[in-house]
Design an enzyme around this catalytic site. Structure first.
Site, PDB file in Angstrom:
ATOM      1  CG  PHE A 153      -1.742   1.359   1.685  1.00 59.07           C
ATOM      2  CD1 PHE A 153      -1.793   1.851   0.747  1.00 59.07           C
ATOM      3  CD2 PHE A 153      -1.407   1.694   2.682  1.00 59.07           C
ATOM      4  CE1 PHE A 153      -3.225   3.175   1.180  1.00 59.07           C
ATOM      5  CE2 PHE A 153      -2.381   3.320   3.093  1.00 59.07           C
ATOM      6  CZ  PHE A 153      -2.849   3.939   2.090  1.00 59.07           C
ATOM      7  CG  ASP A 168      10.857 -13.749   3.241  1.00 59.13           C
ATOM      8  OD1 ASP A 168      11.152 -12.513   4.012  1.00 59.13           O
ATOM      9  OD2 ASP A 168      10.048 -14.306   3.175  1.00 59.13           O
ATOM     10  CB  VAL A 169      12.983  -8.337   3.024  1.00 59.00           C
ATOM     11  CG1 VAL A 169      12.081  -8.430   5.003  1.00 59.00           C
ATOM     12  CG2 VAL A 169      13.950  -7.642   3.714  1.00 59.00           C
ATOM     13  CB  ALA A 175       9.227  -5.040   4.078  1.00 56.09           C
ATOM     14  CE1 TYR A 211       3.471  -2.785  12.438  1.00 57.90           C
ATOM     15  CE2 TYR A 211       1.556  -1.324  13.678  1.00 57.90           C
ATOM     16  CZ  TYR A 211       2.993  -0.998  12.810  1.00 57.90           C
ATOM     17  OH  TYR A 211       3.206  -0.422  11.462  1.00 57.90           O
ATOM     18  CE  LYS A 250       6.918  -0.166  11.560  1.00 58.62           C
ATOM     19  NZ  LYS A 250       7.737  -0.644  10.669  1.00 58.62           N
TER      20      LYS A 250
END
Length: 358
Positions: free
Chosen positions: A11, A52-53, A73, A176, A180
């Site tokens: 997005f 894939d990272v 990502a 989450y 982060k």
């Protein structure tokens, strides 16, 4: 400059790639195109490096000739339950560690990191008697009783919410948010070890065209819009008075261009990326309902563990250092969002594994 954008088919990543190319950069999208996040089709003009990272060899290949990495990502959102925890840590933190190690080996020393307001936990508060205070996590019993606003931990007086600055302590209150925060710490440690430069953009509530729809990880704006499209009212948690800042994805993309072009030398610098026009969740729901001629929102009183009450940013530092000022106001942006094209539903119900979802 040649700029690698991880999550570049997601997005936010799609908009970032487009904005970087419009600014004259050679932007390369790197994305796993995981079916949990992509409903089919390639939304990014040009080629996408599909990998894939967490794949060190693929990352090494992608970094050849790169000047700057823009790391979008991630697995995003509140998740479904704690069964999501390994996926969040694997995608967000292991993925970031693999990327940073690859950058160190490749001699790439500039990183723009997509961070989030969630690293703060609750926002900024003050007590009339005790000044600036940090409230304790809200207790389930208080939430169940409809007491949503956190009290002063010293005297119990209702707190007054304010703007949170980048110097606020990091107190993540969800899985989450913890990942982060870990991304920021990893990036800061990397910068210190290799004389790298990191700009961490702490996004507030991002919305706009291409937003994912109908997944358990969708943002609140997309969830409300999907309900209204189905003829149902938006279901607003708590009492609807919780304050947020909704920032348009075009403004977020512009912030990434400014960060990629910044001429800092070394170190770690975080910036709030927000519209500067906070609103309540209830008011946002009403704006969408009016724009879509749909039913009025229903305030449910429900609550979720890990949610915070108020989180509103000061964007003054991003304006001073990066020259960033949001161009899209929330009212006009949300009205346009009511009819914007969204990302089609993902091909699976529950997102598992595979970063590249922004």
């Amino acid at each position: 400059m040649r700029i690698l954008v991880t999550g570049g088919a997601g997005f936010i990543g799609t908009h970032v790639v487009t904005a970087l190319r419009a600014a004259g950069h050679d932007a390369v999208a790197f994305d796993s195109l995981h079916p949990a996040a992509h409903g089919g089709g390639d939304p990014v003009p040009g080629d996408v490096l599909r990998a894939d990272v967490r794949d060190a060899a693929a990352v090494a290949d992608a970094l050849a000739g790169v000047d700057v990495v823009v790391h979008q990502a991630a697995m995003v959102g509140m998740g479904v339950d704690l069964a999501d925890l390994p996926d969040y840590v694997g995608c967000n933190d292991l993925g970031t560690a693999v990327l940073l190690a690859g950058m160190a080996r490749a001699g790439v020393r500039r990183l723009v990191l997509a961070s989030s307001m969630v690293v703060y936990g609750e926002g900024s508060y003050s007590c009339p008697r005790h000044g600036s205070v940090q409230p304790a996590p809200r207790r389930r019993a208080e939430l169940a009783a409809g007491r949503f606003d956190p009290p002063c931990p010293a005297c119990g007086t209702p707190l007054v919410p304010g703007e949170v600055g980048e110097d606020a302590p990091l107190r993540p209150r969800s899985v989450y948010a913890a990942t982060k925060t870990a991304q920021e710490h990893l990036a800061a440690a990397w910068a210190a070890a290799c004389d790298g430069a990191v700009i961490a953009l702490r996004y507030h509530n991002v919305y706009g065209p291409g937003m994912p729809r109908d997944t358990p990880y969708s943002g609140v704006a997309a969830i409300f819009r999907s309900a209204l499209e189905a003829g149902r009212p938006a279901r607003v948690f708590e009492d609807g008075a919780q304050r947020r800042d909704f920032v348009h994805v075009d403004d977020v993309a512009h912030a990434n261009v400014l960060a990629a072009d910044a001429t800092e030398t070394t170190g770690f610098r975080p910036y709030n990326i927000a519209s500067g026009h906070p609103t309540t969740i209830a008011a946002m729901a009403v704006t969408l309902a009016d724009a879509m001629a749909g039913p009025a929102p229903v305030v449910t009183g429900e609550h979720r563990p890990g949610d915070v009450r108020h989180i509103v940013a000061s964007a003054a530092l991003a304006r001073r250092d990066l020259g960033f000022t949001a161009r899209v106001g929330p009212t006009e942006g949300l009205r346009a969002f009511a009819t914007a094209s969204l990302r089609p539903p993902a091909s699976v119900t529950i997102a598992r594994g595979g970063p590249g979802r922004r």
